[in-house]
Write a protein that holds these residues in place. Structure first.
Motif, PDB file in Angstrom:
ATOM      1  N   GLN A   1     -23.661 -62.429 -30.630  1.00  0.00           N
ATOM      2  CA  GLN A   1     -22.928 -61.625 -31.610  1.00  0.00           C
ATOM      3  C   GLN A   1     -23.555 -60.225 -31.708  1.00  0.00           C
ATOM      4  OE1 GLN A   1     -22.018 -65.215 -34.664  1.00  0.00           O
ATOM      5  NE2 GLN A   1     -20.982 -63.305 -35.113  1.00  0.00           N
TER       6      GLN A   1
ATOM      7  N   MET B   1     -22.297 -58.097 -29.035  1.00  0.00           N
ATOM      8  CA  MET B   1     -20.958 -57.557 -29.325  1.00  0.00           C
ATOM      9  C   MET B   1     -21.078 -56.348 -30.260  1.00  0.00           C
ATOM     10  SD  MET B   1     -19.013 -59.341 -27.413  1.00  0.00           S
ATOM     11  CE  MET B   1     -20.431 -59.550 -26.324  1.00  0.00           C
TER      12      MET B   1
ATOM     13  N   ASP C   1     -19.013 -55.895 -25.120  1.00  0.00           N
ATOM     14  CA  ASP C   1     -17.610 -56.183 -24.848  1.00  0.00           C
ATOM     15  C   ASP C   1     -17.337 -57.570 -24.276  1.00  0.00           C
ATOM     16  OD1 ASP C   1     -15.217 -53.981 -24.869  1.00  0.00           O
ATOM     17  OD2 ASP C   1     -14.759 -55.676 -23.559  1.00  0.00           O
ATOM     18  N   ARG C   2     -17.932 -57.904 -23.158  1.00  0.00           N
ATOM     19  CA  ARG C   2     -17.733 -59.229 -22.570  1.00  0.00           C
ATOM     20  C   ARG C   2     -19.061 -59.708 -22.027  1.00  0.00           C
ATOM     21  NH1 ARG C   2     -12.193 -59.963 -19.552  1.00  0.00           N
ATOM     22  NH2 ARG C   2     -10.836 -59.482 -21.297  1.00  0.00           N
TER      23      ARG C   2
ATOM     24  N   GLU D   1     -18.850 -64.472 -24.998  1.00  0.00           N
ATOM     25  CA  GLU D   1     -18.372 -63.776 -26.198  1.00  0.00           C
ATOM     26  C   GLU D   1     -17.567 -62.559 -25.754  1.00  0.00           C
ATOM     27  OE1 GLU D   1     -19.247 -65.327 -29.033  1.00  0.00           O
ATOM     28  OE2 GLU D   1     -18.695 -63.906 -30.633  1.00  0.00           O
TER      29      GLU D   1
ATOM     30  N   THR E   1     -15.124 -58.998 -27.189  1.00  0.00           N
ATOM     31  CA  THR E   1     -14.878 -58.050 -28.276  1.00  0.00           C
ATOM     32  C   THR E   1     -13.449 -57.502 -28.185  1.00  0.00           C
ATOM     33  OG1 THR E   1     -17.168 -57.415 -28.567  1.00  0.00           O
ATOM     34  CG2 THR E   1     -15.563 -55.756 -29.095  1.00  0.00           C
TER      35      THR E   1
ATOM     36  N   HIS F   1     -16.077 -60.349 -38.949  1.00  0.00           N
ATOM     37  CA  HIS F   1     -16.789 -59.093 -38.711  1.00  0.00           C
ATOM     38  C   HIS F   1     -16.704 -58.174 -39.931  1.00  0.00           C
ATOM     39  CE1 HIS F   1     -12.673 -57.946 -37.744  1.00  0.00           C
ATOM     40  NE2 HIS F   1     -13.032 -56.697 -37.966  1.00  0.00           N
TER      41      HIS F   1
ATOM     42  N   HIS G   1     -14.704 -59.824 -32.916  1.00  0.00           N
ATOM     43  CA  HIS G   1     -15.188 -60.516 -31.716  1.00  0.00           C
ATOM     44  C   HIS G   1     -15.104 -62.023 -31.904  1.00  0.00           C
ATOM     45  CE1 HIS G   1     -18.713 -60.247 -34.361  1.00  0.00           C
ATOM     46  NE2 HIS G   1     -19.295 -61.192 -33.666  1.00  0.00           N
TER      47      HIS G   1
END
Lengths: 586, 586
Positions: B201, B204, B209-210, B237, B239, B487, B524
């Motif tokens: 997290q 992100m 982003d990825r 994860e 975003t 978020h 995210h």
């Protein structure tokens, strides 16, 4: 879909497209009736434009955005009036028609720019903000790319990745282990691996032929700037091979990495014996981006009445090309440099080979021009060069001159981060003598194979036995090392004898591997490469910490999450542990 | 080069080549004046032939080789007289002209064959020999291949792998942490990660982003057959995405894996709400390789004078197609099955819908044919089917019937390991009520986002709030799960309130993540897939242990290396720790 495009992809060919972008407000400026915002995401920056005349409400809203606010905007791709040709997206901007604030941001504790005003400690505490800065992010992207290409190469060469366990057994040899108390097995501990060495050898015994793993390893050492308690290793092992096969395979891997990641074609790796490396560069990981090899001067410099040299085991120098004009101040600085405690020379002798052919030295009292000329000739010096000479005990002198050589290379701009000079250092000694315990230690580890040609020295001169051990060195950095392993039980027994192990001790420490060797162990060998260091080399940085997403500081602390930390008494109780208050020293 | 070829590559097209092979003696047989040896390496088996007439010495030597000896041979590729068309190398053999014994082997403690005579304990102790067996080796090869294809897919989708730390901080929530005492920070401990959740997290928040990572995770739990203290997770994860993007991306990944690794084209994944899964299959990870959905019978089965049903919260049944001929014994076995303590039903009611249209049930006393027919109609039963009905408290009845359904699926051969039925289970509840502590717990974790449509239930009916949380289920196995994260700071605060955290408590436990959320956290979400379990699914096995090179047993021990183990007093002292002798219970 929250966005139609990233902030790094729209160009002039997308003109008039209606797009939706998401990202962070990098910066904002008002110009006439317009407001321009640089919107940033991982992929790049796209300029947004808000127009006070055509949409005052929206423009007002945009003007209130702070740095690092997260927004989503929709609008039309239009051509910029003032283009930035240095950016992929620099010819367009987005005429914004709607905007959503996805999240606000407090003012960051330091600027999120390539050059930031935040100090190391602050940036580490807010590492998640530091990671937003492009120079930091690009290092982690580079790391990912290298990781990917390592795998591409090794997969293609039929290596298979096998995950070895993290909860293993503590061994008394080597560096200090991190240990993990077991709740299910009271009073017993796992250890975190310093490397998967024994497991990869077991995989060879198991017939896996070619193994690799990109794996975290752990060492509980007092930390220096370039050490981390957890670090990543590219760990490899091969079966039915000789040293030559390993060198070729991993030289191939490194060429592949340089080519695919940096677009650099590496030359074939020269090979240098450990003895030559020590003799010519005073160092088992010489930086051969430049020459300046050591020249031993005992025969021409001793017995001339200069006591310092006469009493020395070794008189050894380097020739610094074109440095004869060095000033008094520069020469004093070099003397101070070699006399630093961590370098340890007692002094520095210089000889200027002047452009006019005359000589000027710090030992003119003891050596006339003719004598100095014999030195200069031996060192292949030309007019205009500077000879720098150190004397004393062999190892100490070599170490000091090695540091001086690196310093001169730096001063002369010979250590360019975009030049890469790889090298194999081979024929390491099998054993090194430990004065404290008065016994031999394995230089690599006890499973390293001696050279067959040196086997007869086992009883007579064990210190002279060379090992089938090798290091990969690039630009003076040890990128990796490995060895051919012993797979013969008798030889292994001899090795343990040499190291002063009784059979029982060997069994207690390496029992399961010794057992495995009873069931058809094949010839095998391998290498382990420091992945963090490799990334730093590729990125042209000195510090591995820059290439780790969440590094620890020199006290082994993660200051962002504030770890380590105390744990609950109940946790300790479950683990059958009591903590002991440390007694203040002194 | 120790070998010119591997044991898996020579074919009829290599006839008359002079080759050198290395490998292990798999088996040996004498036939007339010849000796045949199967030579094995990772790549395959090649037959060697020694001829007593033409080279008696060599043949004698070959006859003395034991199983698992490691040899190197040279010879000529010739055509076999009796060909084995099932093997790539089955049409040729090597006429051996020279042989070197590279290593001897003691007789292995169990046979190194596909079917071995070694028990589990023995094979674990000699895991390096067990790993030589083809069924074991092929599982690790499969694991490697899946790993590779996961990376291929995610790299291609612009995910970057970022390594997160292993030495982190203990959190009181969730399962028990393994802890690591810090020497440099006395009386403090690191924890090994249960998952990189907070770090991903933070990545992100940092704009990556990825993200993905194939990473070891650790849980100090009491072990069951399918649990390991260290396990591997595919952690991801993303975003600027919504739930739909995650489902599509990872459905795509799974299709890619099945296609590239198994050559299987998966259908689009159906989606089922948590509520439907519980109602129709009594289970949040239904195996939908077969139907047999639950049918609730309260309206047709209650208030007919059968007290067991009348007192029940739920009367629910399944229709087992074509099972009306089940014998008394079979039906008793099913009753015993559902009454097992771990299944927990108090009894089982059956109704045979006989082929002739008549009914026979265990409750004929209470229900006449006409009544039973209403059940059968409701359950879409045809003549020849068997209805199995359980009643009682809702959750218990569903759980028991779910187990019975799976058992019937097995008995009817509906759970074929080569059929794959994937499924997304969505709309999990955000919270679950904990009777013990009389408060709500987060079902996934406290950062899971509620569905916006359910926000108004925050104050009125928090137990009814659905989360943006999802599980990927294949063949009744939960392969992975994840959620869209909160978020928004205000929403996060509300969530902590619901969970009964004070602001201070929230700060103490999740401070650094809460801090990070102050600086522009983007929308995210992510997913984590159990890699060991995924491999087992691909391999058609129930046990994840088979897919781990060096697994631990149910006491968390590695019996091969004998870990955990006691450590030296000096080590404990350095760590400021005392061990406490466990007190015998009783």
């Amino acid at each position: 879909m929250l966005r139609s495009n990233t902030c790094g992809e729209l160009t002039i060919s997308d003109l008039n497209k209606e797009v939706t972008l998401c990202g962070w407000v990098q910066k904002s400026r008002d110009l006439g009736g317009m407001t321009f915002i640089d919107l940033r995401d991982r992929y790049g920056i796209t300029q947004l434009v808000f127009n006070m005349e055509t949409n005052a409400d929206l423009c007002e809203k945009a003007r209130k955005l702070g740095r690092e606010f997260v927004i989503s905007i929709s609008g039309k791709v239009i051509e910029r009036s003032s283009k930035n040709k240095n950016m992929k997206t620099g010819e367009v901007e987005i005429e914004v028609t709607s905007m959503t604030i996805l999240n606000a941001s407090k003012t960051p504790p330091f600027t999120i720019e390539d050059e930031t005003d935040g100090g190391e400690d602050l940036r580490m505490k807010y590492r998640y903000l530091d990671l937003r800065r492009k120079p930091v992010a690009s290092k982690l992207m580079l790391r990912h790319q290298i990781n990917k290409e390592v795998r591409n190469f090794l997969n293609n060469e039929d290596f298979i990745e096998v995950e070895t366990p993290y909860l293993i057994k503590s061994t008394p040899e080597g560096a200090r282990d991190f240990v993990v108390p077991s709740r299910m097995n009271p009073n017993e501990f796992y250890a975190l691996p310093q490397s998967p060495q024994t497991f990869k050898q077991l995989l060879m015994v198991a017939g896996y032929d070619r193994y690799y793993q990109i794996v975290k390893c752990f060492r509980d050492e007092d930390l220096r700037a370039d050490r981390q308690p957890e670090f990543t290793q590219i760990d490899c092992e091969m079966t039915f091979i000789e040293q030559e096969d390993i060198l070729n395979t991993f030289e191939g891997m490194m060429k592949h990495l340089f080519k695919t990641v940096k677009g650099v074609e590496l030359t074939d790796f020269p090979r240098m014996t450990f003895d030559d490396a020590m003799r010519l560069y005073g160092n088992d990981k010489p930086d051969i981006r430049f020459g300046m090899p050591f020249v031993e001067l005992n025969d021409v410099a001793q017995n001339q009445g200069f006591k310092v040299f006469d009493d020395a085991e070794l008189v050894v120098g380097i020739c610094a090309e074109g440095c004869s004009e060095y000033t008094r101040k520069q020469l004093d600085a070099l003397t101070d440099f070699v006399k630093k405690p961590q370098i340890g020379a007692t002094g520095l002798v210089y000889v200027k080979v002047n452009a006019d052919g005359s000589f000027k030295s710090s030992v003119d009292k003891f050596f006339d021009t003719q004598k100095l000329k014999t030195w200069a000739d031996k060192m292949n010096a030309k007019p205009g060069d500077l000879l720098l000479v150190i004397s004393g005990e062999v190892n100490k002198s070599r170490k000091a001159l090695s540091e001086l050589r690196l310093e001169m290379g730096k001063q002369l701009g010979l250590r360019d981060n975009n030049t890469f000079a790889p090298l194999w250092v081979i024929d390491f000694p099998l054993l090194e003598w430990d004065e404290d315990s008065k016994r031999f230690h394995a230089m690599h580890h006890p499973f390293t194979s001696p050279k067959l040609a040196d086997l007869d020295k086992m009883n007579t001169a064990p210190g002279d036995i060379r090992a089938n051990a090798y290091d990969m060195v690039i630009n003076g950095v040890e990128i990796g090392g490995g060895s051919i392993r012993i797979h013969d039980r008798d030889l292994q027994k001899k090795m343990f004898d040499l190291l002063g192990f009784t059979e029982e001790e060997a069994k207690a420490q390496f029992g399961f591997l010794m057992n495995a060797f009873e069931y058809g162990a094949p010839p095998h060998g391998g290498i382990a490469l420091g992945f963090d260091r490799l990334c730093a080399l590729f990125g042209g940085s000195e510090s591995i910490r820059d290439y780790i997403a969440f590094p620890k500081n020199n006290s082994g602390r993660d200051v962002m999450i504030d770890a380590p930390a105390t744990i609950a008494d109940a946790q300790l109780e479950e683990l059958f542990l009591n903590t002991v208050k440390p007694v203040a020293k002194g």
